[in-house]
Motif scaffolding. Structure first.
Motif, PDB file in Angstrom:
ATOM      1  N   ILE A 108       0.798  -0.959  -0.163  1.00 53.86           N
ATOM      2  CA  ILE A 108      -0.456  -0.308   0.218  1.00 53.86           C
ATOM      3  C   ILE A 108       1.022   0.899  -0.045  1.00 53.86           C
ATOM      4  O   ILE A 108       1.995   1.305   0.315  1.00 53.86           O
ATOM      5  N   ALA A 109       0.257   2.205  -0.430  1.00 56.21           N
ATOM      6  CA  ALA A 109       1.076   3.307  -0.822  1.00 56.21           C
ATOM      7  C   ALA A 109       0.672   4.634   0.978  1.00 56.21           C
ATOM      8  O   ALA A 109      -0.578   4.896   0.970  1.00 56.21           O
ATOM      9  N   GLU A 110       1.696   4.995   0.807  1.00 54.75           N
ATOM     10  CA  GLU A 110       1.442   6.082   2.257  1.00 54.75           C
ATOM     11  C   GLU A 110       0.380   7.169   1.942  1.00 54.75           C
ATOM     12  O   GLU A 110       0.134   7.173   2.808  1.00 54.75           O
ATOM     13  N   GLY A 111       0.328   7.599   0.534  1.00 52.80           N
ATOM     14  CA  GLY A 111      -0.305   8.321   0.433  1.00 52.80           C
ATOM     15  C   GLY A 111      -2.355   7.658   0.442  1.00 52.80           C
ATOM     16  O   GLY A 111      -2.857   9.143   0.616  1.00 52.80           O
ATOM     17  N   CYS A 112      -2.125   7.087   0.644  1.00 52.81           N
ATOM     18  CA  CYS A 112      -3.053   6.495   0.319  1.00 52.81           C
ATOM     19  C   CYS A 112      -3.992   6.701   1.344  1.00 52.81           C
ATOM     20  O   CYS A 112      -5.215   6.279   1.834  1.00 52.81           O
ATOM     21  N   GLY A 113      -3.813   6.950   2.755  1.00 52.57           N
ATOM     22  CA  GLY A 113      -4.405   7.538   3.748  1.00 52.57           C
ATOM     23  C   GLY A 113      -4.178   8.400   3.939  1.00 52.57           C
ATOM     24  O   GLY A 113      -5.518   8.563   4.860  1.00 52.57           O
ATOM     25  N   ASP A 114      -5.046   8.984   3.155  1.00 55.12           N
ATOM     26  CA  ASP A 114      -5.117  10.095   3.373  1.00 55.12           C
ATOM     27  C   ASP A 114      -6.800   9.574   3.170  1.00 55.12           C
ATOM     28  O   ASP A 114      -8.666  11.140   3.052  1.00 55.12           O
ATOM     29  N   THR A 115      -7.222   8.989   2.207  1.00 56.30           N
ATOM     30  CA  THR A 115      -8.675   9.040   1.533  1.00 56.30           C
ATOM     31  C   THR A 115      -9.067   7.527   2.121  1.00 56.30           C
ATOM     32  O   THR A 115     -10.337   7.200   2.842  1.00 56.30           O
ATOM     33  N   LEU A 116      -7.894   6.924   3.263  1.00 52.84           N
ATOM     34  CA  LEU A 116      -8.725   6.145   4.233  1.00 52.84           C
ATOM     35  C   LEU A 116      -8.544   5.883   5.504  1.00 52.84           C
ATOM     36  O   LEU A 116      -9.595   5.183   6.074  1.00 52.84           O
ATOM     37  N   SER A 125      -1.182  10.345   7.708  1.00 58.83           N
ATOM     38  CA  SER A 125      -1.445   9.231   8.949  1.00 58.83           C
ATOM     39  C   SER A 125      -0.768   8.005   8.505  1.00 58.83           C
ATOM     40  O   SER A 125      -0.847   7.660   7.104  1.00 58.83           O
ATOM     41  N   ASP A 126      -0.373   7.281   9.136  1.00 60.04           N
ATOM     42  CA  ASP A 126       0.312   6.147   8.854  1.00 60.04           C
ATOM     43  C   ASP A 126      -0.461   5.000   8.550  1.00 60.04           C
ATOM     44  O   ASP A 126      -0.897   3.943   9.488  1.00 60.04           O
ATOM     45  N   VAL A 127      -0.821   4.723   7.321  1.00 60.48           N
ATOM     46  CA  VAL A 127      -1.652   3.892   6.843  1.00 60.48           C
ATOM     47  C   VAL A 127      -1.099   2.408   7.180  1.00 60.48           C
ATOM     48  O   VAL A 127      -2.154   1.700   6.911  1.00 60.48           O
ATOM     49  N   GLY A 128       0.237   1.922   7.342  1.00 63.80           N
ATOM     50  CA  GLY A 128       0.720   0.521   6.708  1.00 63.80           C
ATOM     51  C   GLY A 128      -0.089   0.255   8.047  1.00 63.80           C
ATOM     52  O   GLY A 128      -0.461  -0.770   8.476  1.00 63.80           O
ATOM     53  N   PRO A 129      -0.024   0.795   9.563  1.00 67.54           N
ATOM     54  CA  PRO A 129      -0.474  -0.357  10.906  1.00 67.54           C
ATOM     55  C   PRO A 129      -1.862  -0.238  10.888  1.00 67.54           C
ATOM     56  O   PRO A 129      -2.078  -0.948  11.031  1.00 67.54           O
ATOM     57  N   TRP A 130      -2.788   0.500  10.393  1.00 64.23           N
ATOM     58  CA  TRP A 130      -3.816   0.736  10.372  1.00 64.23           C
ATOM     59  C   TRP A 130      -4.216  -0.239   9.375  1.00 64.23           C
ATOM     60  O   TRP A 130      -5.186  -1.261   9.332  1.00 64.23           O
ATOM     61  N   LEU A 131      -3.586  -0.528   8.183  1.00 59.58           N
ATOM     62  CA  LEU A 131      -4.338  -1.513   7.991  1.00 59.58           C
ATOM     63  C   LEU A 131      -4.337  -3.074   8.007  1.00 59.58           C
ATOM     64  O   LEU A 131      -4.555  -4.002   8.050  1.00 59.58           O
ATOM     65  N   LYS A 132      -3.511  -3.579   8.394  1.00 57.53           N
ATOM     66  CA  LYS A 132      -2.126  -4.279   8.866  1.00 57.53           C
ATOM     67  C   LYS A 132      -3.261  -4.318  10.123  1.00 57.53           C
ATOM     68  O   LYS A 132      -3.906  -5.937  10.585  1.00 57.53           O
ATOM     69  N   ASP A 133      -3.732  -3.885  11.452  1.00 53.84           N
ATOM     70  CA  ASP A 133      -4.830  -3.785  11.915  1.00 53.84           C
ATOM     71  C   ASP A 133      -6.335  -4.189  11.754  1.00 53.84           C
ATOM     72  O   ASP A 133      -6.194  -5.476  11.875  1.00 53.84           O
ATOM     73  N   SER A 134      -6.454  -3.639  10.796  1.00 50.84           N
ATOM     74  CA  SER A 134      -7.787  -3.844   9.898  1.00 50.84           C
ATOM     75  C   SER A 134      -8.105  -5.677   9.191  1.00 50.84           C
ATOM     76  O   SER A 134      -9.292  -6.191   9.379  1.00 50.84           O
ATOM     77  N   VAL A 148       6.194  -5.184   6.676  1.00 43.01           N
ATOM     78  CA  VAL A 148       8.076  -4.316   6.930  1.00 43.01           C
ATOM     79  C   VAL A 148       7.026  -3.057   6.151  1.00 43.01           C
ATOM     80  O   VAL A 148       6.453  -2.862   5.285  1.00 43.01           O
ATOM     81  N   ASP A 149       7.945  -2.112   7.106  1.00 41.74           N
ATOM     82  CA  ASP A 149       7.811  -0.573   6.360  1.00 41.74           C
ATOM     83  C   ASP A 149       9.615  -0.021   5.902  1.00 41.74           C
ATOM     84  O   ASP A 149       9.926   0.615   6.477  1.00 41.74           O
ATOM     85  N   PRO A 150       9.010   0.078   4.760  1.00 45.61           N
ATOM     86  CA  PRO A 150      10.856   0.116   3.544  1.00 45.61           C
ATOM     87  C   PRO A 150      11.004   2.115   3.774  1.00 45.61           C
ATOM     88  O   PRO A 150      11.738   2.344   3.027  1.00 45.61           O
ATOM     89  N   THR A 151      10.421   2.556   4.341  1.00 48.04           N
ATOM     90  CA  THR A 151      10.222   3.958   4.201  1.00 48.04           C
ATOM     91  C   THR A 151      11.157   4.312   4.376  1.00 48.04           C
ATOM     92  O   THR A 151      12.519   5.138   3.462  1.00 48.04           O
ATOM     93  N   TYR A 152      11.988   4.102   6.130  1.00 40.87           N
ATOM     94  CA  TYR A 152      13.366   4.162   6.213  1.00 40.87           C
ATOM     95  C   TYR A 152      14.296   4.145   5.483  1.00 40.87           C
ATOM     96  O   TYR A 152      15.262   4.759   5.382  1.00 40.87           O
ATOM     97  N   GLN A 153      13.968   2.870   4.711  1.00 43.16           N
ATOM     98  CA  GLN A 153      14.737   2.358   3.985  1.00 43.16           C
ATOM     99  C   GLN A 153      15.469   3.129   2.995  1.00 43.16           C
ATOM    100  O   GLN A 153      16.394   2.614   2.489  1.00 43.16           O
ATOM    101  N   VAL A 154      14.286   3.154   1.937  1.00 45.42           N
ATOM    102  CA  VAL A 154      14.329   3.548   1.236  1.00 45.42           C
ATOM    103  C   VAL A 154      15.014   5.732   1.122  1.00 45.42           C
ATOM    104  O   VAL A 154      16.191   5.487   0.723  1.00 45.42           O
ATOM    105  N   ARG A 155      14.643   6.170   1.821  1.00 47.10           N
ATOM    106  CA  ARG A 155      15.168   7.433   2.537  1.00 47.10           C
ATOM    107  C   ARG A 155      16.082   7.283   2.924  1.00 47.10           C
ATOM    108  O   ARG A 155      16.929   8.684   3.054  1.00 47.10           O
TER     109      ARG A 155
END
Length: 95
Positions: A21-29, A45-54, A71-78
């Motif tokens: 999931i793209a991090e930008g999806c958080g604003d729509t979800l 908002s951090d959509v990853g943990p929210w989707l995992k919990d859902s 797996v949150d690759p955000t910091y690995q990429v940046r």
């Protein structure tokens, strides 16, 4: 709900599922975190943990067992300067 049901179908038929999931999806979800970061960018908002919990809650509701590896690759990429390998790495993450 369609995504959650599709996860159930995939796990039931093939034994596993990979969700990206793209991090930008958080604003729509979900509701935005509001404010801006140090760079002036809108905080999202951090959509990853929210989707995992859902997904976990959906499986629990259906009384189905589930194990999730998040797996949150955000910091690995940046965390490294951009180079030509980044496009290959991002392509691999998307597949």
């Amino acid at each position: 709900d369609k995504v959650l049901d599709h996860c159930v179908e995939l796990v039931s038929t093939s034994g596993s599922a990979v969700v990206v999931i793209a991090e930008g999806c958080g604003d729509t979800l979900m509701q935005s975190a509001g404010g801006t970061d140090e760079g002036g960018n809108k905080k999202i908002s951090d959509v990853g943990p929210w989707l995992k919990d859902s997904i976990v809650n959906h499986f629990k509701t259906l009384k189905l067992p589930i194990t999730i590896k998040y797996v949150d690759p955000t910091y690995q990429v940046r965390a490294v300067p951009a180079n030509p390998n980044d496009s290959i790495y991002c392509s691999e993450l998307a597949q």
